[in-house]
Design a protein around this motif. Structure first.
Motif, mmCIF file in Angstrom:
data_model
loop_
_atom_site.group_PDB
_atom_site.id
_atom_site.type_symbol
_atom_site.label_atom_id
_atom_site.label_comp_id
_atom_site.label_asym_id
_atom_site.label_seq_id
_atom_site.Cartn_x
_atom_site.Cartn_y
_atom_site.Cartn_z
ATOM 1 N N LEU A 14 0.849 -1.188 0.000
ATOM 2 C CA LEU A 14 0.000 0.000 0.000
ATOM 3 C C LEU A 14 0.891 1.245 0.000
ATOM 4 N N PRO A 15 1.220 1.801 -1.175
ATOM 5 C CA PRO A 15 2.010 3.038 -1.230
ATOM 6 C C PRO A 15 1.129 4.246 -0.906
ATOM 7 N N VAL A 16 1.708 5.195 -0.183
ATOM 8 C CA VAL A 16 0.929 6.355 0.274
ATOM 9 C C VAL A 16 1.688 7.629 -0.056
ATOM 10 N N TYR A 17 0.967 8.606 -0.606
ATOM 11 C CA TYR A 17 1.551 9.944 -0.774
ATOM 12 C C TYR A 17 0.444 10.997 -0.746
ATOM 13 N N ASN A 18 0.422 11.760 0.334
ATOM 14 C CA ASN A 18 -0.502 12.894 0.480
ATOM 15 C C ASN A 18 -1.970 12.493 0.286
ATOM 16 N N HIS A 19 -2.347 11.368 0.878
ATOM 17 C CA HIS A 19 -3.735 10.929 0.812
ATOM 18 C C HIS A 19 -4.320 10.770 2.207
ATOM 19 N N ALA A 20 -4.055 11.756 3.062
ATOM 20 C CA ALA A 20 -4.551 11.686 4.448
ATOM 21 C C ALA A 20 -6.072 11.566 4.491
ATOM 22 N N ARG A 21 -6.732 12.090 3.481
ATOM 23 C CA ARG A 21 -8.199 12.072 3.462
ATOM 24 C C ARG A 21 -8.742 10.663 3.248
ATOM 25 N N TRP A 22 -7.967 9.780 2.535
ATOM 26 C CA TRP A 22 -8.518 8.483 2.131
ATOM 27 C C TRP A 22 -7.733 7.277 2.636
ATOM 28 N N VAL A 23 -6.512 7.481 3.157
ATOM 29 C CA VAL A 23 -5.664 6.336 3.470
ATOM 30 C C VAL A 23 -6.280 5.451 4.557
ATOM 31 N N ILE A 43 3.849 1.922 2.957
ATOM 32 C CA ILE A 43 5.044 2.762 2.777
ATOM 33 C C ILE A 43 4.593 4.183 2.463
ATOM 34 N N ASP A 44 4.882 5.084 3.393
ATOM 35 C CA ASP A 44 4.568 6.498 3.168
ATOM 36 C C ASP A 44 5.743 7.138 2.432
ATOM 37 N N ASP A 45 5.466 7.650 1.229
ATOM 38 C CA ASP A 45 6.527 8.192 0.374
ATOM 39 C C ASP A 45 6.765 9.669 0.682
ATOM 40 N N ALA A 46 7.127 9.944 1.955
ATOM 41 C CA ALA A 46 7.462 11.302 2.400
ATOM 42 C C ALA A 46 6.298 12.272 2.179
ATOM 43 N N SER A 47 5.105 11.882 2.618
ATOM 44 C CA SER A 47 3.945 12.773 2.495
ATOM 45 C C SER A 47 4.176 14.049 3.288
ATOM 46 N N ILE A 48 3.633 15.137 2.768
ATOM 47 C CA ILE A 48 3.760 16.427 3.463
ATOM 48 C C ILE A 48 2.454 16.815 4.149
ATOM 49 N N ASP A 49 1.425 15.965 4.026
ATOM 50 C CA ASP A 49 0.202 16.195 4.784
ATOM 51 C C ASP A 49 0.229 15.308 6.030
ATOM 52 N N HIS A 72 9.498 7.079 3.954
ATOM 53 C CA HIS A 72 10.667 7.618 3.254
ATOM 54 C C HIS A 72 10.998 9.014 3.786
ATOM 55 N N ARG A 73 12.281 9.300 3.805
ATOM 56 C CA ARG A 73 12.707 10.649 4.180
ATOM 57 C C ARG A 73 12.478 11.636 3.034
ATOM 58 N N THR A 74 12.638 11.153 1.804
ATOM 59 C CA THR A 74 12.402 11.983 0.621
ATOM 60 C C THR A 74 11.473 11.242 -0.329
ATOM 61 N N ASN A 75 10.742 11.987 -1.117
ATOM 62 C CA ASN A 75 9.799 11.387 -2.048
ATOM 63 C C ASN A 75 10.544 10.653 -3.160
ATOM 64 N N GLN A 76 10.136 9.405 -3.414
ATOM 65 C CA GLN A 76 10.810 8.574 -4.415
ATOM 66 C C GLN A 76 9.910 8.230 -5.594
ATOM 67 N N GLY A 77 8.626 8.517 -5.500
ATOM 68 C CA GLY A 77 7.710 8.211 -6.584
ATOM 69 C C GLY A 77 7.030 6.868 -6.398
ATOM 70 N N THR A 81 8.407 3.133 -4.811
ATOM 71 C CA THR A 81 7.761 2.730 -3.560
ATOM 72 C C THR A 81 7.140 1.344 -3.688
ATOM 73 N N ILE A 82 6.476 1.086 -4.825
ATOM 74 C CA ILE A 82 5.893 -0.244 -5.052
ATOM 75 C C ILE A 82 6.985 -1.298 -5.124
ATOM 76 N N ASN A 83 8.070 -0.987 -5.829
ATOM 77 C CA ASN A 83 9.185 -1.942 -5.951
ATOM 78 C C ASN A 83 9.772 -2.273 -4.582
ATOM 79 N N GLU A 84 9.889 -1.282 -3.719
ATOM 80 C CA GLU A 84 10.393 -1.531 -2.363
ATOM 81 C C GLU A 84 9.465 -2.478 -1.620
ATOM 82 N N GLY A 85 8.154 -2.240 -1.741
ATOM 83 C CA GLY A 85 7.194 -3.119 -1.087
ATOM 84 C C GLY A 85 7.272 -4.548 -1.616
#
Length: 420
Positions: A14-23, A43-49, A72-77, A81-85
């Motif tokens: 489950l990759p996550v990026y700035n989806h606090a509303r739906w995650v 895996i949260d991809d360095a979300s800023i929300d 992640h400390r920095t956004n990787q895309g 993120t999926i490949n890491e998972g």
């Protein structure tokens, strides 16, 4: 692989990026699966929300669930993120769910049974289109729905996944990917593509000759369409990446190219027409948002103009009042001049009266002094008279004069008789 890992049938990435509303809803849809032999890798991809805080709160209330949370400390895309998972996964089957989508509760149960019973390598299902509030969105996205229905009808004609994929990505999203570990071992990782990494991976799967199946009519995935979908951030860039992908695949294709030709025509038409239609629809939607503001603005302008007219009327009245006031001030000043003259006359009269009063007071004082002197003299005379009247000489004189007084009276009486 230890004993605990051996019990994991499906690994869900489950990759996550700035989806606090739906995650939270996405995670809940995994935890609600009727099939329970799975692990969940978030895996949260360095979300800023606040996505990471939401993830942590969900994990805190589900301590018994097989959930691994990474950040992640920095956004990787998304592809990285999926490949890491996938690299961290232990399951026999691998499945992906994006943080803005949801699964039906029976999805994993259905797909595991089908894959085990028929040896299917890669399975996708039909999807239900949702809006940002999880409501059905078919009516709000007629162009998208018509495109997707056309692809499903194309697949229904020949059940050829490769031919329909060349017509368009009817698998829609990585959230629709369920595949055996041998697929990952044979096909490899996702390519570093911003918009079509899911489409590129599906093409590689079918090109590898793996057993692929699409469950038409079984809407086991809720696919959310909203304004922040990656594919919608730069639609023309997404189309360009899609066309470049197809151009790279052309030399590798041995199948009839009718579907590919149709997709290229669709992409061209979308670029020239449907994109403009979508822009027009968004402009209309924006207009609908702006119209109340415009009405409010016009009402405010009308109110402002009325206030200006009222203010101008007030200013005119104020100016007239000032003119009247100035006339009144002039009259007042003339009256003040007259009053000052009257005050001078009054003060002169008062001074004269004060002088007269002073003279009168002096006369009264002189008179009082004369009266006091007279009273003293009268007292003295009265005393002298009293002394004289009671003196021996006065009594002797009175006694000597009494015969003469009586004689005088007698003589007077005789004269009166003669005259009569």
């Amino acid at each position: 692989m230890n004993q605990a890992h051996a019990t994991i049938k499906v690994s869900v990435i489950l990759p996550v990026y700035n989806h606090a509303r739906w995650v939270q809803q996405a995670i809940a849809s995994v935890l609600a699966q009727s099939f329970t032999s799975f692990e969940l890798i978030i895996i949260d991809d360095a979300s800023i929300d606040t996505s990471w805080q939401v993830i942590q709160s969900v994990c805190a209330i589900n301590p018994a669930a097989r959930i691994r949370c990474l950040r992640h400390r920095t956004n990787q895309g998304a592809p990285a993120t999926i490949n890491e998972g996938l690299q961290l996964a232990y399951g026999e089957y691998l499945s992906i769910l994006n943080s803005d989508d949801v699964w039906e509760a029976g999805r994993l149960q259905r797909l595991v049974r089908l894959a085990d019973s028929q040896g299917v390598d890669f399975i996708s299902t039909d999807v239900a289109v949702l809006d940002a509030d999880s409501n059905p969105k078919e009516q709000a996205e007629p162009h998208w729905v018509a495109w997707f229905e056309g692809l499903k009808q194309d697949y229904a004609v020949h059940a050829d996944t490769k031919a329909t994929l060349l017509r368009g990505n009817f698998l829609i999203t990585t959230s629709n990917f369920f595949f055996h570990r041998r697929v990952y071992e044979q096909v490899g990782q996702f390519a570093e593509l911003r918009y079509v990494h899911d489409y590129e991976y599906a093409l590689r799967v079918v090109a590898a000759g793996l057993h692929v199946q699409f469950l038409s009519g079984e809407k086991l995935l809720g696919y959310r369409l909203h304004d922040t979908n990656t594919i919608r951030e730069k639609p023309l860039a997404a189309i360009e990446e899609n066309m470049q992908l197809l151009l790279r695949w052309l030399p590798l294709l041995s199948a009839p190219l009718a579907g590919l030709s149709a997709q290229l025509q669709d992409l061209y038409r979308y670029t020239c027409e449907e994109w403009l239609t979508l822009v027009h629809q968004r402009l209309l939607a924006r207009e609908q948002e702006l119209l109340p503001l415009i009405r409010d603005r016009d009402a405010w302008i009308t109110e402002r103009d009325q206030l200006i007219r009222d203010l101008q009327q007030h200013v005119a009245e104020q100016r007239q009042w000032l003119a009247d006031r100035d006339g009144w001030i002039r009259e007042r000043d003339a009256w003040i001049v007259q009053r000052d003259g009257w005050l001078v006359e009054r003060d002169t009269l008062i001074q004269q009266q004060v002088a007269a009063l002073a003279a009168r007071d002096q006369w009264v004082a002189d008179r009082d002094g004369w009266i006091r002197e007279r009273d003293v003299l009268i007292q003295q005379l009265q005393q002298q008279q009293h002394v004289l009247l009671h003196s021996r000489a006065f009594r002797l004189g009175q006694a000597l004069l009494n015969p003469f007084r009586r004689c005088k009276q007698w003589l007077r009486g005789g004269e009166l008789c003669l005259k009569s």
